[in-house]
Design an enzyme around this catalytic site. Structure first.
Site, short mmCIF file in Angstrom:
data_model
loop_
_atom_site.label_atom_id
_atom_site.label_comp_id
_atom_site.label_asym_id
_atom_site.label_seq_id
_atom_site.Cartn_x
_atom_site.Cartn_y
_atom_site.Cartn_z
N VAL A 71 0.81 -1.23 0.00
CA VAL A 71 0.00 0.00 0.00
C VAL A 71 0.84 1.27 0.00
CG1 VAL A 71 -1.97 -1.13 1.12
CG2 VAL A 71 -0.30 0.09 2.53
N ASN A 97 -7.57 -2.42 5.07
CA ASN A 97 -7.25 -3.03 6.37
C ASN A 97 -5.76 -3.07 6.69
OD1 ASN A 97 -7.59 -5.35 8.54
ND2 ASN A 97 -6.24 -6.16 6.93
N SER A 150 -9.18 2.55 14.30
CA SER A 150 -8.91 1.94 15.61
C SER A 150 -9.51 2.84 16.67
CB SER A 150 -7.39 1.86 15.84
OG SER A 150 -7.11 1.55 17.20
N TYR A 163 0.93 5.89 15.89
CA TYR A 163 -0.22 5.07 15.47
C TYR A 163 -1.53 5.85 15.66
CZ TYR A 163 -3.19 0.82 15.38
OH TYR A 163 -4.14 -0.14 15.08
N LYS A 167 -4.20 6.85 12.76
CA LYS A 167 -5.58 6.36 12.79
C LYS A 167 -6.59 7.51 12.92
CE LYS A 167 -4.92 1.86 12.42
NZ LYS A 167 -5.43 1.09 11.26
P1 NAI Z 1 -1.97 -8.19 11.24
O1 NAI Z 1 -0.56 -7.79 11.48
O2 NAI Z 1 -2.36 -9.63 11.33
O3 NAI Z 1 -2.48 -7.67 9.82
C1 NAI Z 1 -2.00 -6.52 9.17
C2 NAI Z 1 -1.80 -6.86 7.74
O4 NAI Z 1 -1.38 -5.70 7.00
C3 NAI Z 1 -0.70 -7.92 7.56
O5 NAI Z 1 -1.18 -8.91 6.69
C4 NAI Z 1 0.44 -7.13 6.96
O6 NAI Z 1 1.27 -7.90 6.14
C5 NAI Z 1 -0.35 -6.08 6.15
N1 NAI Z 1 0.50 -4.94 5.76
C6 NAI Z 1 1.31 -4.19 6.53
N2 NAI Z 1 1.94 -3.28 5.79
C7 NAI Z 1 1.51 -3.45 4.50
C8 NAI Z 1 1.80 -2.82 3.27
N3 NAI Z 1 2.69 -1.83 3.17
N4 NAI Z 1 1.16 -3.24 2.15
C9 NAI Z 1 0.26 -4.26 2.22
N5 NAI Z 1 -0.04 -4.91 3.36
C10 NAI Z 1 0.58 -4.52 4.49
O7 NAI Z 1 -2.82 -7.33 12.26
P2 NAI Z 1 -4.40 -7.04 12.37
O8 NAI Z 1 -4.66 -6.89 13.81
O9 NAI Z 1 -5.18 -8.01 11.59
O10 NAI Z 1 -4.49 -5.58 11.71
C11 NAI Z 1 -5.41 -5.24 10.68
C12 NAI Z 1 -5.85 -3.80 10.86
O11 NAI Z 1 -6.61 -3.69 12.06
C13 NAI Z 1 -4.69 -2.80 10.98
O12 NAI Z 1 -5.00 -1.64 10.23
C14 NAI Z 1 -4.67 -2.49 12.47
O13 NAI Z 1 -4.12 -1.23 12.74
C15 NAI Z 1 -6.14 -2.58 12.80
N6 NAI Z 1 -6.47 -2.77 14.21
C16 NAI Z 1 -6.08 -3.91 14.86
C17 NAI Z 1 -6.41 -4.07 16.18
C18 NAI Z 1 -6.02 -5.30 16.97
O14 NAI Z 1 -6.20 -5.31 18.18
N7 NAI Z 1 -5.56 -6.36 16.34
C19 NAI Z 1 -7.16 -3.03 16.92
C20 NAI Z 1 -7.53 -1.90 16.13
C21 NAI Z 1 -7.19 -1.78 14.81
#
Ligand code: NAI
Length: 260
Positions: A71, A97, A150, A163, A167
């Site tokens: 992204v 996401n 978030s 962060y 967000k």
């Molecule tokens: P995760 O680390 O499993 O997923 C994040 C995904 O984004 C990963 O697959 C990663 O490879 C991908 N990613 C990172 N940089 C990238 C880039 N430059 N290009 C393409 N893909 C990229 O973590 P999660 O928890 O599933 O996170 C998903 C979203 O949810 C994020 O935006 C996170 O900030 C948000 N979030 C998560 C919370 C939590 O407690 N897990 C709480 C609130 C928001």
């Protein structure tokens, strides 16, 4: 569930692109989009990790395609949308996401670390949303963009100045795009999750400290489950949310209304 209600939440006939679909929330909601009838474009940097998600969706009778996407890179985003269109047609729904989430102290954070956070968690969301909207407008099709923000975009937390700033930007971007894209029949909404155990939380909530945090800070006294994001996502992505734009849905066990 009556057929009419199921139809409202259906994504049948839609092409849905999920960024960061290789793990956590993205992988889970991509499977849900497949179950709801969508053709799903799984987009991530770790393409090899998309294979399992694609197989799961196809095993359940859905259609899925994994594409490479960073992204932070415009050319990569455009190429992912080109591949999506070639396979399944114009992308109707985007789940924005992809994100990173490392804790850093404000006096120690470097220029590079600050930039990396903004580049992925804010600029990346803008880039993907803009690319999706440009193509929808050109094709004269309606669409829905769902941004994963978030609760830290609405409140602040120790170690997360970068962060929280990114967000909060996603939330303002969501509202701004909702305002300006409504005339093109493009809805833009956000989900603000509380804590959900994924690679990002890295086992923290299994520790005694993490458990104590949940007991003290979250009115529901527990983590969110991935399944608990399904309803909010389908609402915003489908016709069930046809009059919703600019909304920010907190899915956080009541944490944002915690007592001061
Ligand atoms: P995760 O680390 O499993 O997923 C994040 C995904 O984004 C990963 O697959 C990663 O490879 C991908 N990613 C990172 N940089 C990238 C880039 N430059 N290009 C393409 N893909 C990229 O973590 P999660 O928890 O599933 O996170 C998903 C979203 O949810 C994020 O935006 C996170 O900030 C948000 N979030 C998560 C919370 C939590 O407690 N897990 C709480 C609130 C928001």
């Amino acid at each position: 569930m009556s057929t009419e209600i199921a139809e409202q939440f259906s994504l049948a006939g839609r092409t849905v692109l999920v960024t960061g679909a290789s793990s956590g929330i993205g992988a889970h909601l991509a499977r849900v989009a497949g179950r709801a009838g969508a053709r799903v474009i799984l987009a991530a940097r770790r393409v090899e990790r998309l294979q399992q998600v694609a197989e799961d969706i196809e095993w359940e009778g859905g259609k899925a395609l994994g594409v490479s996407l960073d992204v932070t890179d415009r050319a990569s985003v455009e190429a992912a949308f080109d591949s999506a269109e070639a396979a399944f047609g114009v992308v109707d729904v985007v789940l924005n996401n992809a994100g990173i989430g490392n804790g850093l102290r404000p006096l120690e954070i470097t220029e590079e670390e600050w930039r990396a956070m903004l580049a992925t968690n804010l600029d990346g969301v803008w880039r993907v949303a803009q690319c999706a909207a440009q193509r929808l407008v050109k094709a004269e099709r309606p669409g829905s963009i769902v941004n994963i923000a978030s609760m830290l975009g609405l409140r602040v937390g120790n170690g997360y100045s970068h962060y929280c700033t990114a967000k909060a930007g996603v939330i303002q971007l969501t509202k701004s795009l909702a305002l300006e894209l409504a005339r093109y029949r493009i809805r833009v909404n956000a989900i603000a999750p509380g804590y959900v155990a994924t690679e990002m939380t890295d086992g923290y909530f299994d520790s005694e400290k993490g458990q104590a945090y949940l007991r003290n800070a979250v009115p529901m006294r527990r983590l969110g489950r991935l399944e608990e994001l399904e309803g909010p996502f389908l609402l915003l992505a489908s016709e069930a949310g046809s009059y919703m734009s600019g909304a920010v849905l907190a899915v956080d066990g009541g944490q944002l209304v915690g007592s001061l």
